[in-house]
Design a protein around this motif. Structure first.
Motif, PDB file in Angstrom:
ATOM      1  N   LYS A 139       0.822  -1.218   0.000  1.00 22.97           N
ATOM      2  CA  LYS A 139       0.000   0.000   0.000  1.00 22.97           C
ATOM      3  C   LYS A 139       0.854   1.265   0.000  1.00 22.97           C
ATOM      4  CE  LYS A 139      -3.823   0.061   2.483  1.00 22.97           C
ATOM      5  NZ  LYS A 139      -4.789   0.230   3.603  1.00 22.97           N
ATOM      6  N   GLU A 140       2.072   1.149   0.553  1.00 21.59           N
ATOM      7  CA  GLU A 140       2.972   2.308   0.614  1.00 21.59           C
ATOM      8  C   GLU A 140       3.425   2.760  -0.777  1.00 21.59           C
ATOM      9  OE1 GLU A 140       5.483  -1.406   0.786  1.00 21.59           O
ATOM     10  OE2 GLU A 140       3.639  -0.727   1.758  1.00 21.59           O
TER      11      GLU A 140
ATOM     12  N   PRO B 135       1.006   6.681  -4.120  1.00 19.53           N
ATOM     13  CA  PRO B 135       1.151   8.072  -3.669  1.00 19.53           C
ATOM     14  C   PRO B 135      -0.205   8.669  -3.309  1.00 19.53           C
ATOM     15  CG  PRO B 135       1.408   7.916  -6.057  1.00 19.53           C
ATOM     16  CD  PRO B 135       1.307   6.512  -5.553  1.00 19.53           C
ATOM     17  N   GLU B 136      -0.212   9.553  -2.331  1.00 20.31           N
ATOM     18  CA  GLU B 136      -1.473  10.151  -1.874  1.00 20.31           C
ATOM     19  C   GLU B 136      -1.997  11.203  -2.839  1.00 20.31           C
ATOM     20  OE1 GLU B 136      -1.355  11.482   2.141  1.00 20.31           O
ATOM     21  OE2 GLU B 136      -0.955   9.491   2.960  1.00 20.31           O
ATOM     22  N   GLU B 137      -1.128  11.706  -3.723  1.00 18.86           N
ATOM     23  CA  GLU B 137      -1.584  12.685  -4.706  1.00 18.86           C
ATOM     24  C   GLU B 137      -0.770  12.550  -5.982  1.00 18.86           C
ATOM     25  OE1 GLU B 137       0.896  16.583  -3.193  1.00 18.86           O
ATOM     26  OE2 GLU B 137      -1.102  16.247  -2.360  1.00 18.86           O
TER      27      GLU B 137
ATOM     28  N   VAL C  15      -7.205   0.411  -1.083  1.00 20.35           N
ATOM     29  CA  VAL C  15      -6.544   1.704  -1.279  1.00 20.35           C
ATOM     30  C   VAL C  15      -6.730   2.609  -0.059  1.00 20.35           C
ATOM     31  CG1 VAL C  15      -6.526   3.808  -2.695  1.00 20.35           C
ATOM     32  CG2 VAL C  15      -6.719   1.573  -3.785  1.00 20.35           C
ATOM     33  N   ASN C  16      -5.720   3.398   0.226  1.00 21.85           N
ATOM     34  CA  ASN C  16      -5.752   4.341   1.331  1.00 21.85           C
ATOM     35  C   ASN C  16      -7.001   5.228   1.270  1.00 21.85           C
ATOM     36  OD1 ASN C  16      -5.195   6.753   2.983  1.00 21.85           O
ATOM     37  ND2 ASN C  16      -3.123   5.931   3.124  1.00 21.85           N
ATOM     38  N   LYS C  17      -7.623   5.452   2.408  1.00 18.45           N
ATOM     39  CA  LYS C  17      -8.858   6.239   2.480  1.00 18.45           C
ATOM     40  C   LYS C  17      -8.698   7.649   1.907  1.00 18.45           C
ATOM     41  CE  LYS C  17     -10.350   3.835   6.679  1.00 18.45           C
ATOM     42  NZ  LYS C  17     -10.643   3.976   8.118  1.00 18.45           N
ATOM     43  N   LYS C  18      -7.474   8.195   1.974  1.00 22.36           N
ATOM     44  CA  LYS C  18      -7.246   9.565   1.526  1.00 22.36           C
ATOM     45  C   LYS C  18      -7.219   9.687   0.007  1.00 22.36           C
ATOM     46  CE  LYS C  18      -4.531  10.836   5.603  1.00 22.36           C
ATOM     47  NZ  LYS C  18      -3.203  11.285   6.075  1.00 22.36           N
ATOM     48  N   ARG C  19      -7.055   8.586  -0.690  1.00 20.08           N
ATOM     49  CA  ARG C  19      -6.907   8.631  -2.145  1.00 20.08           C
ATOM     50  C   ARG C  19      -8.267   8.497  -2.821  1.00 20.08           C
ATOM     51  NH1 ARG C  19      -2.565   9.663  -6.019  1.00 20.08           N
ATOM     52  NH2 ARG C  19      -4.137  10.504  -7.384  1.00 20.08           N
ATOM     53  N   LYS C  20      -8.695   9.522  -3.521  1.00 21.83           N
ATOM     54  CA  LYS C  20      -9.962   9.460  -4.251  1.00 21.83           C
ATOM     55  C   LYS C  20      -9.787   8.555  -5.468  1.00 21.83           C
ATOM     56  CE  LYS C  20     -10.179  13.911  -4.827  1.00 21.83           C
ATOM     57  NZ  LYS C  20     -10.666  15.264  -5.243  1.00 21.83           N
TER      58      LYS C  20
ATOM     59  N   ASN D   2      -6.746  14.664  -9.504  1.00 25.29           N
ATOM     60  CA  ASN D   2      -6.215  13.903  -8.372  1.00 25.29           C
ATOM     61  C   ASN D   2      -7.017  12.656  -8.006  1.00 25.29           C
ATOM     62  OD1 ASN D   2      -3.858  13.970  -6.752  1.00 25.29           O
ATOM     63  ND2 ASN D   2      -5.078  14.464  -4.954  1.00 25.29           N
TER      64      ASN D   2
END
Length: 197
Positions: free
Chosen positions: A20-21, A24-26, A48-53, A100
């Motif tokens: 998961k690392e 990238p978050e953006e 996928v990380n919750k922050k990533r749309k 994004n």
């Protein structure tokens, strides 16, 4: 909706996410995965990380069912004519990526009905080069049987920067997409052998 997906996968599968690392978050991003089951989009959304749309494309026939269409629209899925995607659809997809959203794609274009993989379609390379997006090769390894293991592995980002200024043909895009698909397949066999943990 994503919360529901995460609860579902954890409750009914031995769900494991690796790498998961690598997401990238953006930034402009495409997540490209193998496709053997209708559960694949749910597995990816759960991993996928919750922050990533995220957004994804789905065949337009699915939107003929009003209930399913309402769900797909709620999670911002883009309908596409797989044989002849219109310019408006292509522009909409590129707009999402540049705003994004991580675009989830299945390079094979449709589910593989066998133990083997389908050939990759040119669309993956086309969208990645047009949007100047990195590609995360995503490998799903599962029997899709309840309470059995389901692994989602995100490999290291692949850049197509060397192709951004080139005039690529459909054959070029198909070849590049195939190279990404080979990475996904190699990782599948490594997961099968227990070489990725």
């Amino acid at each position: 909706m994503l919360k529901v997906f995460r609860i579902f996968t954890k409750a009914f599968f031995k769900f494991e996410v690796i790498g998961k690392e690598n997401i990238p978050e953006e930034g402009n991003l495409i997540i490209a995965a193998n496709h053997k089951s209708n559960l694949d989009p749910i597995f990816i959304a759960s991993a996928v990380n919750k922050k990533r749309k995220m957004t994804a494309v789905a065949k337009e026939e699915l939107f003929k069912n009003k209930i399913l269409a309402a769900i797909l629209n709620k999670v911002e899925i883009i309908p596409i004519n797989r044989t002849n995607p219109g310019l408006g659809t292509i522009k909409r997809i590129l707009k999402y990526i540049k705003n994004n959203y991580a675009l989830v794609m299945f390079p094979e274009g449709t589910r593989s009905k066998t133990d083997d993989f389908n050939d990759a379609k040119a669309g993956l390379s086309l969208f990645a080069t047009k949007a100047k997006a990195e590609i995360i090769p995503c490998t799903i390894y599962s029997s899709y049987k309840l309470f059995k293991p389901a692994k989602v592995y995100f490999g290291e980002p692949i850049s197509l920067e060397e192709y951004y200024k080139q005039k690529l043909t459909s054959e070029d895009h198909a070849r590049i997409a195939g190279e990404v698909m080979n990475v996904i397949k190699d990782n599948y066999y490594k997961l099968e052998k227990g070489e990725i943990k």
